[in-house]
Each structure stands twice: as structure tokens, then as C-alpha cells.
Design an enzyme around this catalytic site. Structure first.
Site, PDB file in Angstrom:
ATOM      1  N   HIS A   1       0.797  -1.232   0.000  1.00 57.77           N
ATOM      2  CA  HIS A   1       0.000   0.000   0.000  1.00 57.77           C
ATOM      3  C   HIS A   1       0.831   1.286   0.000  1.00 57.77           C
ATOM      4  O   HIS A   1       0.555   2.226   0.753  1.00 57.77           O
ATOM      5  CB  HIS A   1      -0.973  -0.001   1.181  1.00 57.77           C
TER       6      HIS A   1
ATOM      7  N   GLU B   1     -11.557  -3.737  -3.183  1.00 61.03           N
ATOM      8  CA  GLU B   1     -10.531  -2.786  -3.598  1.00 61.03           C
ATOM      9  C   GLU B   1     -10.339  -2.914  -5.102  1.00 61.03           C
ATOM     10  O   GLU B   1      -9.647  -3.809  -5.573  1.00 61.03           O
ATOM     11  CB  GLU B   1      -9.223  -3.071  -2.858  1.00 61.03           C
TER      12      GLU B   1
ATOM     13  N   HIS C   1      -9.908   1.899   0.180  1.00 61.30           N
ATOM     14  CA  HIS C   1      -9.824   0.770   1.107  1.00 61.30           C
ATOM     15  C   HIS C   1     -10.947   0.802   2.149  1.00 61.30           C
ATOM     16  O   HIS C   1     -10.709   0.530   3.333  1.00 61.30           O
ATOM     17  CB  HIS C   1      -8.451   0.792   1.779  1.00 61.30           C
TER      18      HIS C   1
HETATM   19  C1  BGC Z   1      -4.446  -6.387   1.839  1.00 62.19           C
HETATM   20  C2  BGC Z   1      -4.324  -7.166   3.125  1.00 62.19           C
HETATM   21  C3  BGC Z   1      -3.931  -6.208   4.208  1.00 62.19           C
HETATM   22  C4  BGC Z   1      -4.977  -5.113   4.292  1.00 62.19           C
HETATM   23  C5  BGC Z   1      -4.627  -4.060   5.305  1.00 62.19           C
HETATM   24  C6  BGC Z   1      -5.508  -5.361   2.020  1.00 62.19           C
HETATM   25  O1  BGC Z   1      -5.608  -4.613   0.856  1.00 62.19           O
HETATM   26  O2  BGC Z   1      -4.723  -7.215   0.747  1.00 62.19           O
HETATM   27  O3  BGC Z   1      -3.383  -8.196   2.993  1.00 62.19           O
HETATM   28  O4  BGC Z   1      -3.816  -6.870   5.435  1.00 62.19           O
HETATM   29  O5  BGC Z   1      -5.118  -4.500   3.055  1.00 62.19           O
HETATM   30  O6  BGC Z   1      -3.500  -3.345   4.947  1.00 62.19           O
END
Ligand code: BGC
Length: 346
Positions: A104, A313, A178
Site C-alpha cells: 500500500h 478494492e 480501502h
Molecule cells: C491487503 C491485506 C492487508 C490489508 C490491510 C488489504 O488490501 O490485501 O493483505 O492486510 O489490506 O493493509
């Protein structure tokens, strides 16, 4: 008589980078969406007075450790294996924040920046445009990226998200939102019915980095082409769901062509509320909030339950800069990255 949509701007505390504003958009039905200038976060969606997202009611929660509730994720949503990639013959090392990989956008991703924000309203919709300049070298990425995220809340309870980005050097971009949706009072999303128009999925290794394969969903837990209970296969005897402790996978939209298409439907049989999703993106990371209960907190300082929310997402495939066979995430100088996602509450 139609009631025009309204926007209320409220000072919402102080982030390390500066003051934060919350914009509350109210549509003709009195339903609201609240957007923060911090992280371009969707802080709240209320339908008939009921909260539809996981999040916090004050800025402190978002400044502390949290799993990206409601946030805009960039410069690269999802993972980059080995926190490195090669573009135009140059190897770029980006900030590693999950072991040796990046998740991210790195330690200081777009979700932790204060964005410039400008509210607007038209006949039947109200919105906020948020802008961010990500410097050349930000978290290791090449090029100064100018990003714009526009949220538009309309009278039919549709939250439209338009992303745009330009760069002054070739770079890579993958932007998503998210939000963890929770459509009713049930403690978990296990009874929700999910449908996703995705005929393939992206298997990952034990660090959640794509193996490079793109596999058919047929006869796997990832087949949501017909409506299926989220909990049905969430602990199936399949190495991919076992490793992730649930769904945390990129599902590839069937017959992807870049046009805005309806791709997913989530229905909560207990409340009767449902959420419909359209996107121009090639994939949806379906994440079922697999963390052990209490690893994170949420509103009211309550422990976030395992499977307490569901994220859709919309984005490109993870680690695309390292996989030539995946749809490209390269943004070249002179081009504009554009993408749109709509979440409609029904
Ligand atoms: C990811 C997860 C992660 C979560 C929080 C999601 O987009 O795929 O693996 O734990 O975000 O960061």
C-alpha cells in the site's frame, strides 16, 4: 420537491502535516458520506442513519495503527515483491514496509498525507475534489505525481470515485479505496452474499506476492460468478485461502476492457442492505478482514472482529511492475491515468 444536496465542512483535528477537514455530503434522502482531507479517507457512509463502514469517529484513530479504513491507497495499492521493480532499464527500490516487500505505497503512503480539498455541489450531487503532489522519489517512486481524487455523492446513494494522475517522469501507479463495508448489525460478513464478475484470480506465495499465474476460478473458493455466501468457502481446504486466513485475493474481471462496468454485488441478508460496485479497473481485491479479533480497534474503541467487514478494492493486479503478463501500471510522461469506481447502496 427536491432538496438540494448539502456540504458541511468541519475542522477535524491536527495531523503531523497540518490541519484536517471533514466534509459531510448529504443527499436529498438525508443519507451522508463523510470525507477527510487526511488520507482522502471515506470516514463514514450513513444510510437511514445506519453506519455502513468500519472506521473511527475522531482523527486520532486514523493517525494511530489501523488497517487503512476508508483510505485512498497509493502510489501503488497492494504489494510490490522485494520492494523493487525495473522501469525503462532502471531499477527502483521502494520503501519496504511489510518484511522485504511493500504494501500500500510504503510507510508514508497516500493514506497518511493531508490532501488539498475542495467541495462542490451540482443539482443532484455533492462532492469533494482532493489533490496531492507526490514528489519525485516519494517512497522510492520515480517522478513527481500529481493525483486527484474526486468523490461524488448522488441522490441515488451512489458514491462515485474518480481518480486522475499525471507525472513528469515515467512511473507506476495503482490507486484504490480501502473502505471496509459493513452493511448491517451482524458482527461478521460471513452471511453476506457476494457476487463478482471475475473468471480468474491471482494466486500468491506465502508473502502474498503473486506467483505470476492467472488461474481460472472454476472449482476454487474464488468462484463468485454466481451469488455465494462469503463464509461458504472462507476456510475451505484450499492452500490460497488457508494461507490468507480468508479471502485476500485479486479477482480478475471477466472480459476486462477498461470501460465502466458493474462488477460486484454484496448483499446482507440480515439487514437487506446491498452494495453494488462498478469499476473501470481490471481487478477487485476482495479482502474479508482476516485479522484476528482485536488486532485493530474501530469506532467506540471496540475490537475489530475477524471478518468484521469486506473490502472491494478495485485496482490493477498486485506487483504488476514485476509481471509483464499483467495489465500495465506504467504511467508515462504526457499521459493521464484515469479510473472510476462507483459504490451504490441499495
Ligand atoms: C491487503 C491485506 C492487508 C490489508 C490491510 C488489504 O488490501 O490485501 O493483505 O492486510 O489490506 O493493509
Amino acid at each position: 420537491m427536491t432538496i438540494p444536496p448539502t456540504i458541511a465542512s468541519t475542522p477535524w483535528g491536527q495531523a503531523p502535516e497540518g490541519p484536517v477537514t471533514r466534509f459531510t455530503l448529504t443527499n436529498a434522502s438525508g443519507n451522508t458520506v463523510a470525507i477527510l482531507s487526511y488520507g482522502a479517507i471515506v470516514q463514514s457512509v450513513k444510510i437511514d442513519g445506519k453506519e455502513m463502514t468500519l472506521g473511527f469517529d475522531s482523527l486520532e484513530g486514523y493517525l494511530g495503527v489501523n488497517p487503512g479504513y476508508g483510505a485512498t491507497i497509493g502510489r501503488y495499492a497492494n504489494r510490490i515483491g522485494g520492494a523493487a521493480f525495473t522501469l525503462n532499464g532502471t531499477r527502483y527500490e521502494v520503501d519496504a514496509n511489510e518484511g522485504k516487500n511493500q504494501l500500500h505505497g510504503g510507510t508514508e503512503g497516500f493514506n497518511s498525507r493531508v490532501w488539498d480539498a475542495e467541495p462542490f455541489s451540482r443539482d443532484t450531487e455533492a462532492g469533494v475534489t482532493l489533490r496531492l503532489v507526490s514528489q519525485d522519489g516519494d517512497m522510492g517512486y520515480p517522478g513527481e505525481l500529481r493525483v486527484r481524487v474526486t468523490y461524488t455523492w448522488s441522490d441515488d446513494n451512489a458514491l462515485r470515485i474518480d481518480y486522475a494522475a499525471t507525472t513528469d517522469q515515467d512511473t507506476v501507479v495503482n490507486l484504490t479505496n480501502h473502505t471496509y463495508f459493513k452493511l448491517g448489525e451482524a458482527e461478521t460478513v460471513l452471511d453476506y452474499i457476494l457476487q463478482v464478475d471475475a473468471d480468474r484470480f491471482i494466486p500468491v506465495n506465502d508473502e502474498q506476492i503473486p506467483t505470476g499465474e492467472i488461474l481460472p476460478v472454476t472449482e476454487t473458493p474464488f468462484d463468485f460468478r454466481s451469488p455465494k455466501r462469503v463464509g461458504e468457502d472462507i476456510d475451505a481446504d484450499h492452500p490460497q485461502v488457508q494461507a490468507a486466513g480468508g479471502f485476500d485475493h485479486s479477482l480478475a474481471i471477466s472480459h476486462y476492457d477498461g470501460s465502466l462496468r458493474e462488477v460486484a454485488l454484496v448483499m446482507d441478508p440480515h439487514s437487506g442492505n446491498q452494495l453494488r460496485c462498478w469499476t473501470t479497473e481490471p481487478a477487485v481485491q476482495v479482502f474479508t478482514t482476516n485479522f484476528p479479533t482485536g488486532k485493530y480497534k474501530m469506532r467506540g474503541d471496540a475490537p475489530t472482529p475477524r471478518y468484521g467487514g469486506i473490502c472491494l478494492e478495485t485496482q490493477h493486479f498486485p506487483d504488476s511492475p514485476n509481471h509483464d503478463a499483467f495489465p500495465t501500471t506504467v504511467l508515462k510522461v504526457g499521459e493521464t491515468f484515469n479510473s472510476t469506481t462507483i459504490f451504490r447502496f441499495e
